[in-house]
Every structure is written in structure tokens, then in C-alpha cells.
Design a protein around this motif. Sequence first.
Motif, PDB file in Angstrom:
ATOM      1  N   ALA A  21     -58.420  19.148  11.326  1.00  0.00           N
ATOM      2  CA  ALA A  21     -57.059  18.517  10.894  1.00  0.00           C
ATOM      3  C   ALA A  21     -56.152  18.991  11.519  1.00  0.00           C
ATOM      4  N   PRO A  22     -55.133  18.305  11.811  1.00  0.00           N
ATOM      5  CA  PRO A  22     -53.686  18.933  12.338  1.00  0.00           C
ATOM      6  C   PRO A  22     -53.043  20.077  11.524  1.00  0.00           C
ATOM      7  N   ILE A  23     -52.499  20.900  12.164  1.00  0.00           N
ATOM      8  CA  ILE A  23     -51.679  21.973  11.405  1.00  0.00           C
ATOM      9  C   ILE A  23     -50.386  21.537  11.567  1.00  0.00           C
ATOM     10  N   VAL A  24     -49.418  21.720  10.485  1.00  0.00           N
ATOM     11  CA  VAL A  24     -48.187  21.249  10.307  1.00  0.00           C
ATOM     12  C   VAL A  24     -47.479  22.797   9.969  1.00  0.00           C
ATOM     13  N   PRO A  25     -46.819  23.208  10.967  1.00  0.00           N
ATOM     14  CA  PRO A  25     -46.002  24.535  10.719  1.00  0.00           C
ATOM     15  C   PRO A  25     -44.861  24.199   9.731  1.00  0.00           C
ATOM     16  N   VAL A  26     -44.588  25.108   8.910  1.00  0.00           N
ATOM     17  CA  VAL A  26     -43.724  24.883   7.949  1.00  0.00           C
ATOM     18  C   VAL A  26     -42.919  26.249   7.892  1.00  0.00           C
ATOM     19  N   VAL A  27     -41.539  26.112   7.784  1.00  0.00           N
ATOM     20  CA  VAL A  27     -40.867  27.285   7.845  1.00  0.00           C
ATOM     21  C   VAL A  27     -40.046  27.105   6.461  1.00  0.00           C
ATOM     22  N   VAL A  28     -39.976  28.166   5.594  1.00  0.00           N
ATOM     23  CA  VAL A  28     -39.104  28.136   4.467  1.00  0.00           C
ATOM     24  C   VAL A  28     -38.088  29.137   4.480  1.00  0.00           C
ATOM     25  N   HIS A  29     -36.712  28.907   4.291  1.00  0.00           N
ATOM     26  CA  HIS A  29     -35.628  29.725   4.318  1.00  0.00           C
ATOM     27  C   HIS A  29     -34.779  29.768   2.909  1.00  0.00           C
ATOM     28  N   GLY A  30     -34.206  30.763   2.687  1.00  0.00           N
ATOM     29  CA  GLY A  30     -33.377  30.769   1.092  1.00  0.00           C
ATOM     30  C   GLY A  30     -34.149  31.311   0.117  1.00  0.00           C
ATOM     31  N   THR A  31     -35.449  31.385   0.244  1.00  0.00           N
ATOM     32  CA  THR A  31     -36.002  32.193  -1.286  1.00  0.00           C
ATOM     33  C   THR A  31     -35.812  33.514  -1.554  1.00  0.00           C
ATOM     34  N   ILE A  32     -35.608  34.035  -0.449  1.00  0.00           N
ATOM     35  CA  ILE A  32     -35.312  35.680  -0.577  1.00  0.00           C
ATOM     36  C   ILE A  32     -34.040  35.692  -1.552  1.00  0.00           C
ATOM     37  N   GLU A  33     -33.158  34.849  -1.123  1.00  0.00           N
ATOM     38  CA  GLU A  33     -31.745  35.040  -1.621  1.00  0.00           C
ATOM     39  C   GLU A  33     -32.006  34.728  -3.298  1.00  0.00           C
ATOM     40  N   VAL A  34     -32.896  33.857  -3.659  1.00  0.00           N
ATOM     41  CA  VAL A  34     -33.230  33.260  -5.007  1.00  0.00           C
ATOM     42  C   VAL A  34     -33.984  34.389  -5.803  1.00  0.00           C
ATOM     43  N   ASN A  35     -35.208  35.016  -5.135  1.00  0.00           N
ATOM     44  CA  ASN A  35     -35.978  36.151  -5.606  1.00  0.00           C
ATOM     45  C   ASN A  35     -36.574  36.669  -4.576  1.00  0.00           C
ATOM     46  N   PRO A  36     -35.730  37.838  -4.531  1.00  0.00           N
ATOM     47  CA  PRO A  36     -36.661  38.666  -3.323  1.00  0.00           C
ATOM     48  C   PRO A  36     -37.992  39.523  -3.703  1.00  0.00           C
ATOM     49  N   ARG A  37     -38.722  39.936  -2.848  1.00  0.00           N
ATOM     50  CA  ARG A  37     -39.840  40.555  -3.494  1.00  0.00           C
ATOM     51  C   ARG A  37     -39.487  42.060  -3.946  1.00  0.00           C
ATOM     52  N   GLY A  38     -40.306  42.097  -4.972  1.00  0.00           N
ATOM     53  CA  GLY A  38     -39.945  43.466  -5.662  1.00  0.00           C
ATOM     54  C   GLY A  38     -38.832  43.488  -6.657  1.00  0.00           C
ATOM     55  N   GLU A  39     -38.149  42.406  -6.866  1.00  0.00           N
ATOM     56  CA  GLU A  39     -37.136  42.435  -8.040  1.00  0.00           C
ATOM     57  C   GLU A  39     -37.515  41.239  -9.033  1.00  0.00           C
ATOM     58  N   PHE A  40     -37.063  41.782 -10.054  1.00  0.00           N
ATOM     59  CA  PHE A  40     -37.443  40.778 -11.325  1.00  0.00           C
ATOM     60  C   PHE A  40     -35.868  40.128 -11.580  1.00  0.00           C
ATOM     61  N   ARG A  41     -35.675  39.084 -10.799  1.00  0.00           N
ATOM     62  CA  ARG A  41     -34.257  38.403 -10.856  1.00  0.00           C
ATOM     63  C   ARG A  41     -34.534  37.051 -10.466  1.00  0.00           C
ATOM     64  N   ALA A  42     -33.544  35.984 -10.615  1.00  0.00           N
ATOM     65  CA  ALA A  42     -33.575  34.741 -10.162  1.00  0.00           C
ATOM     66  C   ALA A  42     -32.236  34.351  -9.883  1.00  0.00           C
ATOM     67  N   SER A  43     -31.579  33.805  -8.858  1.00  0.00           N
ATOM     68  CA  SER A  43     -30.403  33.554  -8.585  1.00  0.00           C
ATOM     69  C   SER A  43     -30.362  32.031  -8.080  1.00  0.00           C
ATOM     70  N   PRO A  44     -29.393  31.228  -8.360  1.00  0.00           N
ATOM     71  CA  PRO A  44     -29.009  29.950  -7.867  1.00  0.00           C
ATOM     72  C   PRO A  44     -29.060  29.912  -6.405  1.00  0.00           C
ATOM     73  N   GLY A  45     -29.538  28.856  -5.739  1.00  0.00           N
ATOM     74  CA  GLY A  45     -29.343  28.812  -4.334  1.00  0.00           C
ATOM     75  C   GLY A  45     -29.973  27.678  -3.654  1.00  0.00           C
ATOM     76  N   THR A  46     -29.847  27.536  -2.359  1.00  0.00           N
ATOM     77  CA  THR A  46     -30.412  26.258  -1.744  1.00  0.00           C
ATOM     78  C   THR A  46     -31.398  26.938  -0.885  1.00  0.00           C
ATOM     79  N   VAL A  47     -32.734  26.220  -0.912  1.00  0.00           N
ATOM     80  CA  VAL A  47     -33.834  26.527  -0.182  1.00  0.00           C
ATOM     81  C   VAL A  47     -34.061  25.440   0.795  1.00  0.00           C
ATOM     82  N   HIS A  48     -34.084  25.754   2.101  1.00  0.00           N
ATOM     83  CA  HIS A  48     -34.607  24.780   3.293  1.00  0.00           C
ATOM     84  C   HIS A  48     -36.018  24.892   3.746  1.00  0.00           C
ATOM     85  N   VAL A  49     -36.710  23.749   3.585  1.00  0.00           N
ATOM     86  CA  VAL A  49     -37.992  23.781   3.903  1.00  0.00           C
ATOM     87  C   VAL A  49     -38.180  22.776   5.294  1.00  0.00           C
TER      88      VAL A  49
END
Length: 262
Positions: free
Chosen positions: A173-201
Motif C-alpha cells: 500500500a502507498p504511504i501517506v506521510p502526515v505532519v501534526v503541528h499544534g498538539t504540544i501547545e495543547v498537551n506537552p509530553r510529561g505535563e498533566f494539562r490541556a489548553s485550547p488551541g488549533t491543531v494542523h494536520v
Amino acid sequence: MFRTALTTVALLLGTIVFGSIVLLARLVGVPQGKDSVYEKAPRWWAWWLLRAAGVKVVVHGADRPVSGSRVYIANHVSWFDIPAMIEVLPHYGFVAKRELEKIPLFGPAARAVGVIYIDRENRKAAFGAYEDAAQKIREGRSVLVYPEGTRGVSYALRPFKKGPFVLAIGSGAPIVPVVVHGTIEVNPRGEFRASPGTVHVHLLEPIPTEGLTYDDRDALGERVRERMAECLREQYGVNPALVSREARSTSAAVDTLRPQNS
């Protein structure tokens, strides 16, 4: 704090409600398939969670025609990558670390909707899981894989594992490369929090795998990685050189945890 608390409640309630729906459907023999409860329930769960967190998902490249199965290869920087991808992609399954299967209700429900768990500590078992995934892809199912493995702390791409590209080649099957940007601002690794924001896929141009062999896995992985790095650089100014520092830091951290006699 309010948004984090609301998101936590939504996660717990959503997992209980939609997870129970999926498990009940499986118990009574509801068949898998397009537009079945196994496809809808994860989307309901993702919609519920993203709205509770105040997250808007913007898709780029969705106008490209999609036919047949695909192997989606995405970067991984936040737990919120998962609901964002569920909201964006057509019917597909995840390849995920086996530790997630141990989460009560979530683990069994995720398996019921098509998640394939791999044991990263057992190479033979991991490749067996990839072969299972390849068979599902050949049968018409699309699969999402995070080739970096665990979540990163920045958007700079880390080294890719070879397994996802062996999977893609094995499935044809073909590979579709996907880039996600904006999720660190919503919830960074190692932190228990969630912030509103825009995620681009970003759904990038598919890369064919038909005719490739096992020996092509490294070149294929590098081609996919370069295309994703180019998107991150052009769209968000992410410096690919940062990956070397993060990779060294991660390696050093792993070395401190590794038994001295290993």
C-alpha cells in the motif's frame, strides 16, 4: 485548570460510554465495516474530547483523492495526536504500543475497533504484529503508525524505526506521510494539562511502495522522513538539526535507566 478538569472528565466519561458501546457491539456480534459502530464510536470519542479541550483541527491536503488502503506515517509529540488523527482520517486502525492494552476498558475497546498492539521489547513479536497489520491492509484496511515510537518533546523529527516501512512494503500500500503541528501547545509530553488551541494536520503526497523489497526499507524511511521534515521546515520553521540534540538527550536518558550489566 478548568479546561484540564473538563477534559479529564470528558476523557473518563467518553471512554466509559463509547468504550462500552464498542464492547457491547462486539459481544452481540455486530459486524465490522464501513460506517459501523466500530468506526463511529472512535469518532464520537475524539469529537467529545477535542471539544472539551477547546481544540480545533484544521486539515491540509484533504482534497487529494484517496482510494484503496493506505499506511499513514505520522510524527508523534502529544497524547492529543490520537484524537486529532481519529477526527481527520477515514476508516483505519492504529499500530500502538502494547502498554496501552493494559488500560481498563480503553485497551480492549481499542482492540475491538482495530488497534494492533506491538511489544516493542520483543522484536519477533513486534514483526508478527506488523505482519498481522499488513494482512489487514491487503484486505482493504488503512493503518496509522508512529515511526518515532514514543512521543517527542519538540516538533523536530527523531530517528524512525524500520518496522513501519517493512509493514508498508509487505502490504504493497502507498504511504501517506502526515505532519501534526499544534498538539504540544495543547498537551506537552510529561505535563498533566490541556489548553485550547488549533491543531494542523498535513496529509502529504502519497509515496508508492509497490515493487519495493525488504532491502528498500531504509531508503523508503528516509524518503518519508525527508518529506515530513520539509513540511515542518517550510510551514513552521522547524530546524531539522534540532533532532540530533533531542536524540542524544533521549539516548542519554535511556542509558541511565539501562541495567549496568546489559
